[in-house]
Write an enzyme that holds these catalytic residues in place. Sequence first.
Site, PDB file in Angstrom:
ATOM      1  NE  ARG A 187      -3.983  -1.930   2.116  1.00 18.26           N
ATOM      2  CZ  ARG A 187      -3.778  -3.146   2.633  1.00 18.26           C
ATOM      3  NH1 ARG A 187      -2.946  -3.627   3.345  1.00 18.26           N
ATOM      4  NH2 ARG A 187      -5.059  -4.071   2.349  1.00 18.26           N
ATOM      5  CE  LYS A 240      -8.531  -0.381   3.832  1.00 20.07           C
ATOM      6  NZ  LYS A 240      -8.690  -0.124   2.093  1.00 20.07           N
ATOM      7  CG  HIS A 296      -3.969   1.908  -4.462  1.00 20.74           C
ATOM      8  ND1 HIS A 296      -4.800   0.496  -4.666  1.00 20.74           N
ATOM      9  CD2 HIS A 296      -4.239   1.563  -2.997  1.00 20.74           C
ATOM     10  CE1 HIS A 296      -5.060  -0.141  -3.909  1.00 20.74           C
ATOM     11  NE2 HIS A 296      -4.850   0.485  -2.674  1.00 20.74           N
ATOM     12  NE  ARG A 307      -2.339  -2.611  -2.401  1.00 25.30           N
ATOM     13  CZ  ARG A 307      -2.312  -3.676  -1.413  1.00 25.30           C
ATOM     14  NH1 ARG A 307      -0.808  -3.946  -1.159  1.00 25.30           N
ATOM     15  NH2 ARG A 307      -2.909  -4.358  -0.886  1.00 25.30           N
ATOM     16  CG  HIS A 327      -5.962  -8.139  -0.431  1.00 21.67           C
ATOM     17  ND1 HIS A 327      -6.054  -8.137  -1.771  1.00 21.67           N
ATOM     18  CD2 HIS A 327      -5.662  -6.871  -0.043  1.00 21.67           C
ATOM     19  CE1 HIS A 327      -6.102  -7.178  -2.365  1.00 21.67           C
ATOM     20  NE2 HIS A 327      -5.827  -6.261  -1.312  1.00 21.67           N
ATOM     21  CE1 TYR A 331      -3.724 -16.182   2.374  1.00 27.18           C
ATOM     22  CE2 TYR A 331      -5.667 -15.790   3.909  1.00 27.18           C
ATOM     23  CZ  TYR A 331      -5.150 -16.246   2.611  1.00 27.18           C
ATOM     24  OH  TYR A 331      -6.096 -17.072   1.838  1.00 27.18           O
TER      25      TYR A 331
END
Length: 428
Positions: free
Chosen positions: A258, A285, A355, A358, A383, A393
């Site tokens: 990000r 985030k 952005h 990404r 994510h 993750y």
Amino acid sequence: MATTNTLSDAAIRKAKPGEKPRKLSDGGGLYLELQPNGGKWWRLKYRFEGKEKRIGLGTYPEVSLADARKRRDESRALVAAGTDPSEARKAGKVEHQRQQHAEALAAAGEPLPGTFEHVAREFHAGKAEGWSASYAGKWLTYCTRDLFPRLGALPLADITAPKLLEVLRLVEARGTRVSAHDLRQYAGQVFRYGIQTGHCERNPAADLTGALKPAQVRHMAAVLEPVQVGALLRNIGEYAGHPVTRAALALSALLFQRPGNVRAMEWSEIDAGAALWTIPAAKMKRTVHGKVNGRPHLVPLAAQALQVLEELRPLTGRGRFVFPSLMGGGECMSENTIRAALRRMGYTNEEMTAHGFRAMARTLIVERLPGIGPDVIEAQLAHGKAGPLGMAYDRAEFMDQRRQMMQTWADYLDKLRHGAQVIPFKAA
């Protein structure tokens, strides 16, 4: 049957108190009680649900004989209608206190209890601690701007689906469809809380499913074709602006994290020996709980990324941030720096954004680099998935795959930069 009245004002005035309280009876259960100290109290005797009860109607002469009879008749009418006058009086006192409190709140500019704004602010106060600061701020700002002016003063139970839709349509008319959908969601949260706290019995926001125009989510612009990506990388390499900005552009492509995380990268987070960038959970985030209790996000560094950092270290390595603000002040690079650099290279806001790196990486890895599992890509993009396995993750389960992917991606970008033709693989 008509009530026979037996008292008169003259008789009341002539009545003298005795050593004990005594009664001067009128008709229909009304009587005047004379106290030894000279006090004169109106009382009403009545029966309700088979029990004899009494209620005070005031003092004489403040309450005249005529007024006492009027109050008697009103009380008897309540009994005939199935209401206990004593309980009605208590309810009246509560309502009077509520009105006084409401008037005090109104004078102070505060929302009244049970109104949409009052319930919404109460809900927000209870939830904001567990939300991110940005979401909590957005939630209250949107409601204050669009919902409170038109719905705030209305009792929650009085707001219907058509009334809510009328307000949301005004937001739609400004061309902000996404905001209208967000506000419908926020209103639904308030009504669900209102049901839980007894302020209303239904959620009209749920009845508006499909009533709003589809939200037009604006995807961040990105360069997605390999030939165009190669040109972008060459433009970055030839960027004539500040070398720190050029390095930020290069790492944005190599790491596809990000933009806010890239700008706020700190030298203390870089382990060159382990070829790893560790982003603290507080910078990710996530919800407030996730920021406080979550694991850091791990970003393997390909050889090309390490080279960029080593070339940058003499310029910024003595400070905190890898990409310090060009204006000084001890802050990290501003969010506008990468955007301005892309514009300087000739890319409009509809062609490429910070952005967009990404989206560029995710698209090309899926389409052009076979053998990389989608879970590995999503893990590197941070994510997370919902549920008990979601936080996995950020653990080391995919680290071997992620390291290999990041190096493969960096090598692929080198090929594109040099103009090599890469043939896409078809899925089996």
